[in-house]
Write an enzyme that holds these catalytic residues in place. Sequence first.
Site, PDB file in Angstrom:
ATOM      1  N   LYS A 196      62.980  18.602   7.704  1.00  0.00           N
ATOM      2  CA  LYS A 196      62.095  17.985   6.885  1.00  0.00           C
ATOM      3  C   LYS A 196      61.603  16.814   7.436  1.00  0.00           C
ATOM      4  O   LYS A 196      61.361  15.848   6.676  1.00  0.00           O
ATOM      5  CB  LYS A 196      62.414  18.230   5.375  1.00  0.00           C
ATOM      6  CG  LYS A 196      61.186  18.239   4.548  1.00  0.00           C
ATOM      7  CD  LYS A 196      61.700  18.565   2.999  1.00  0.00           C
ATOM      8  CE  LYS A 196      60.370  18.413   2.152  1.00  0.00           C
ATOM      9  NZ  LYS A 196      59.255  19.176   2.456  1.00  0.00           N
TER      10      LYS A 196
HETATM   11  N1  PMP Z   1      59.516  25.306   3.737  1.00  0.00           N
HETATM   12  C1  PMP Z   1      58.926  24.267   3.997  1.00  0.00           C
HETATM   13  C2  PMP Z   1      58.440  23.809   5.324  1.00  0.00           C
HETATM   14  C3  PMP Z   1      58.542  23.085   2.859  1.00  0.00           C
HETATM   15  O1  PMP Z   1      58.069  22.131   3.357  1.00  0.00           O
HETATM   16  C4  PMP Z   1      59.159  23.282   1.745  1.00  0.00           C
HETATM   17  C5  PMP Z   1      58.869  22.209   0.590  1.00  0.00           C
HETATM   18  N2  PMP Z   1      60.010  21.138   0.441  1.00  0.00           N
HETATM   19  C6  PMP Z   1      59.810  24.569   1.495  1.00  0.00           C
HETATM   20  C7  PMP Z   1      59.971  25.560   2.373  1.00  0.00           C
HETATM   21  C8  PMP Z   1      60.462  24.799   0.226  1.00  0.00           C
HETATM   22  O2  PMP Z   1      61.689  23.883   0.011  1.00  0.00           O
HETATM   23  P1  PMP Z   1      62.353  23.416  -1.376  1.00  0.00           P
HETATM   24  O3  PMP Z   1      62.383  24.677  -1.959  1.00  0.00           O
HETATM   25  O4  PMP Z   1      63.665  22.669  -1.098  1.00  0.00           O
HETATM   26  O5  PMP Z   1      61.306  22.629  -1.804  1.00  0.00           O
END
Ligand code: PMP
Length: 304
Positions: A157
Amino acid sequence: MSTSAAEPIAWLRDAYRPLEECQVPINLHAFQYGTGCFEGIRGYWDGTQINGLFFREHFQRLAGNARMLLMESPTVDRMCEIACELVRRNGCQHNIYFRPMVFKDGVELGPILHQQPDGYLCYLIPLQDYLDTSKGLELCVSSWCRLSDNTIPTRAKATGGYLNSALAKSEALLNGFDEALMLNSRGYVAEGTSENLFLVRDGALITPDRASDILEGITRNAVIELAADLGIPVVERSIGRTELYRADEVFLCGTGCQISWVRSIDRRQIGTERGPITARIQEVYEDAVYGRNQRYAHWLTPIA
Ligand code: PMP
C-alpha cells in the site's frame, strides 16, 4: 474537508494541528519519490458512537508495511490513540474515513529509503459511499497492468504505487466505466484500483490468491470469514480474464467501496441483477459494520 469541528484537526509529525497548518516542503522525499505507505480506515456512526472497523488490524498492516519499506512507524498503540483523539477533537458524529500515512520526511536529493527521517500523519474526512453499492458497477479490464510484487509491492500500500491505480481509474472513467480491473504481468486477474474482487461460479466464491499481485485486503479477509459462516466455499487461486465474463456474479470489496456488486465487465453483462450470494454478503456485511450483528462485534472498536 468538513468535519463537525469548526476547524478540522489533523496529526502531523509530533502534534495535533489545524489541518490547514499541516504543510510539507516541496522538496520532501515522500512528495518527490512517492516514498510512503498509508491506510484507509472506516469509522461507522451507529447513532451513539463511532466504531472503527478493523481498527487495530489496519494500523498493524501499516506498521508491517512501513518495516517492509525501511520506514519506522509509531507503535500500533500510539497510532490507534492518535486516531481516537482525532475523532474526539473533531467532534465527529457521522461516518468517517481515516487516512494515516508513514512517509520519508527528509529533503535530500535522490531516491533512497534508508538514512532518511520518518514522518507520520493522520487526518480524517466524512465519508459515505465511495462507489455506489446499489446500482451495479460497469467495469472494464484496464490496458494498464497491475504492478508486480517485485516492482512496487501492491501488498505494501505504497503511496507511489497508486500512480498505477490512477492511470487505470482515469482510463476507465474517461471511457465511460465506473471502475477498472487490472490484470497482473502474467495476465491473471489481480484487483480493482482500490478494491479486491470476488467471482461466484457454481455457488462458490473465487478470489485471486495472495501471489496474484494484490493488496491483502482486510475486507477480503472479512468476506472469507462471512462466507465460511454462511457455508459458502471460497477458493483462492489465479483467475483468467475470460473467467470474469463467465462468472454468475462478481463483486468488489474494500474499506472504501464496502461490498459493491458488478453489473457488467467490458460491456458483457454479469448475471441479471445483483446475485443472491452477493446480496447475502452485502447484507450481512452492512449489519456487521453498523454493529447490528453481535456475531461480528469483534470487527468493531468503539472510539467516541
Ligand atoms: N486493493 C487496493 C489496491 C486497495 O487500495 C484497497 C483499499 N485499501 C483494497 C484492495 C482493499 O483493501 P482493504 O479491504 O484492506 O481496504
